[in-house]
Scaffold this motif. Structure first.
Motif, PDB file in Angstrom:
ATOM      1  N   VAL A  51      -0.498   1.313   4.386  1.00  0.00           N
ATOM      2  CA  VAL A  51       0.472   0.718   3.279  1.00  0.00           C
ATOM      3  C   VAL A  51       0.307   1.797   1.959  1.00  0.00           C
ATOM      4  N   ARG A 104       7.953  -0.716  -4.975  1.00  0.00           N
ATOM      5  CA  ARG A 104       8.416  -0.348  -3.654  1.00  0.00           C
ATOM      6  C   ARG A 104       7.067  -0.392  -2.699  1.00  0.00           C
ATOM      7  N   ALA A 120       5.893   0.425   1.158  1.00  0.00           N
ATOM      8  CA  ALA A 120       6.145   1.305   2.391  1.00  0.00           C
ATOM      9  C   ALA A 120       5.015   1.176   3.352  1.00  0.00           C
ATOM     10  N   GLN A 169       7.868   1.068  11.024  1.00  0.00           N
ATOM     11  CA  GLN A 169       7.801   1.305   9.561  1.00  0.00           C
ATOM     12  C   GLN A 169       8.946   0.081   8.918  1.00  0.00           C
ATOM     13  N   HIS A 170       8.618   0.177   7.493  1.00  0.00           N
ATOM     14  CA  HIS A 170       9.490  -0.691   6.643  1.00  0.00           C
ATOM     15  C   HIS A 170       9.343  -0.349   5.414  1.00  0.00           C
ATOM     16  N   VAL A 171      10.483  -0.413   4.518  1.00  0.00           N
ATOM     17  CA  VAL A 171      10.083  -0.164   3.132  1.00  0.00           C
ATOM     18  C   VAL A 171      10.849  -1.320   2.206  1.00  0.00           C
ATOM     19  N   HIS A 172      10.114  -2.074   1.691  1.00  0.00           N
ATOM     20  CA  HIS A 172      10.939  -3.280   0.832  1.00  0.00           C
ATOM     21  C   HIS A 172      10.791  -2.690  -0.694  1.00  0.00           C
ATOM     22  N   ARG A 173      11.864  -3.081  -1.518  1.00  0.00           N
ATOM     23  CA  ARG A 173      11.848  -2.705  -2.807  1.00  0.00           C
ATOM     24  C   ARG A 173      12.219  -4.133  -3.559  1.00  0.00           C
ATOM     25  N   ALA A 213       4.371  -5.706  -1.027  1.00  0.00           N
ATOM     26  CA  ALA A 213       3.887  -5.587   0.422  1.00  0.00           C
ATOM     27  C   ALA A 213       3.935  -6.692   1.296  1.00  0.00           C
ATOM     28  N   ALA A 230       7.277  -6.664   2.724  1.00  0.00           N
ATOM     29  CA  ALA A 230       7.487  -5.415   3.786  1.00  0.00           C
ATOM     30  C   ALA A 230       6.695  -5.933   5.116  1.00  0.00           C
TER      31      ALA A 230
END
Length: 222
Positions: free
Chosen positions: A40, A52, A54, A68-72, A92, A95
């Motif tokens: 992370v 952000r 990741a 994988q994943h990216v969250h904003r 986090a 995500a």
């Protein structure tokens, strides 16, 4: 996932909550068979207005890329020293909501219990997810330590207020050490052992190295 607490807090309420949550941490090994490890990396964009997170998931022991994943999202709290997890953890958690199944072990770019109130981002995240977590930080937030041996894999204790809170680990010879601390459901020796086992050619273990790469490239790593 059961909510641990509300995120709409004043800084003083957040400090009080840290003191309430820290004793709930389990700093002994409560970890089952590990088949997947998540890395992370949490950061900020747009002058801190966007958080952000990741997450990269690898298979163990091959360390092959799986997911994988990216969250904003909008940042929820202004920067206050010692309260970074209240800015970082909500993104986090979002995500991790996109990951199925959950990983068996989580490595976080940040502090675990190596924090003045023993609740860095890795510990805070571990409590929310009730998963084993490890903090791997590039710099020291608190505590003192002696000389770090030069050989790869060697470490020296990090102490604060007469308590050992982490390890200063020589993850690569000739390079500045990293600061490892258990987040939740792991002892310090086990946390260090997992970090060493996940080292590749750089100073960072592969899970957090790839999460950092994903975050900085804003693209895929697999």
């Amino acid at each position: 996932m059961t909510a641990l607490h509300d995120w709409s807090l004043t800084p003083s309420a957040a400090v009080a909550l840290q003191r309430e949550l820290a004793p709930r941490l389990i700093l002994e090994d409560r970890i089952e068979a590990v088949e997947t490890i998540a890395g992370v990396d949490i950061g900020f964009e747009a002058a801190g207005e966007i958080t952000r997170a990741a997450v990269v998931v690898l298979a163990w022991p091959s360390l092959e890329y799986l997911e994988q994943h990216v969250h904003r999202e909008l940042t929820r709290m202004p920067y206050v020293p010692g309260l970074l997890s209240f800015r970082e953890v909500p993104a986090a958690l979002a995500a991790f909501d996109a990951l199925q199944p959950r990983p068996d072990l989580i490595m976080v770019d940040g502090q675990g219990i190596a924090h003045p109130r023993r609740l860095g981002v890795a510990s805070h995240l571990g409590l929310w997810l009730d998963l084993p977590t490890i903090g791997i930080a590039k710099s020291r937030l608190c505590g003192k330590h002696g000389a770090v041996p030069e050989a790869r894999g060697e470490w020296t204790p990090l102490a604060h207020r007469d308590e050992t809170i982490g390890a200063v680990l020589r993850s690569r010879q000739g390079v500045k050490p990293v600061f490892v601390s258990p987040g939740h459901r792991l002892s310090l020796p086990t946390a260090v052992d997992w970090v060493v086992r996940c080292l590749g050619r750089t100073k960072l273990p592969e899970p957090t190295r790839l999460a950092d790469r994903l975050a900085s490239r804003r693209g895929r790593v697999g």
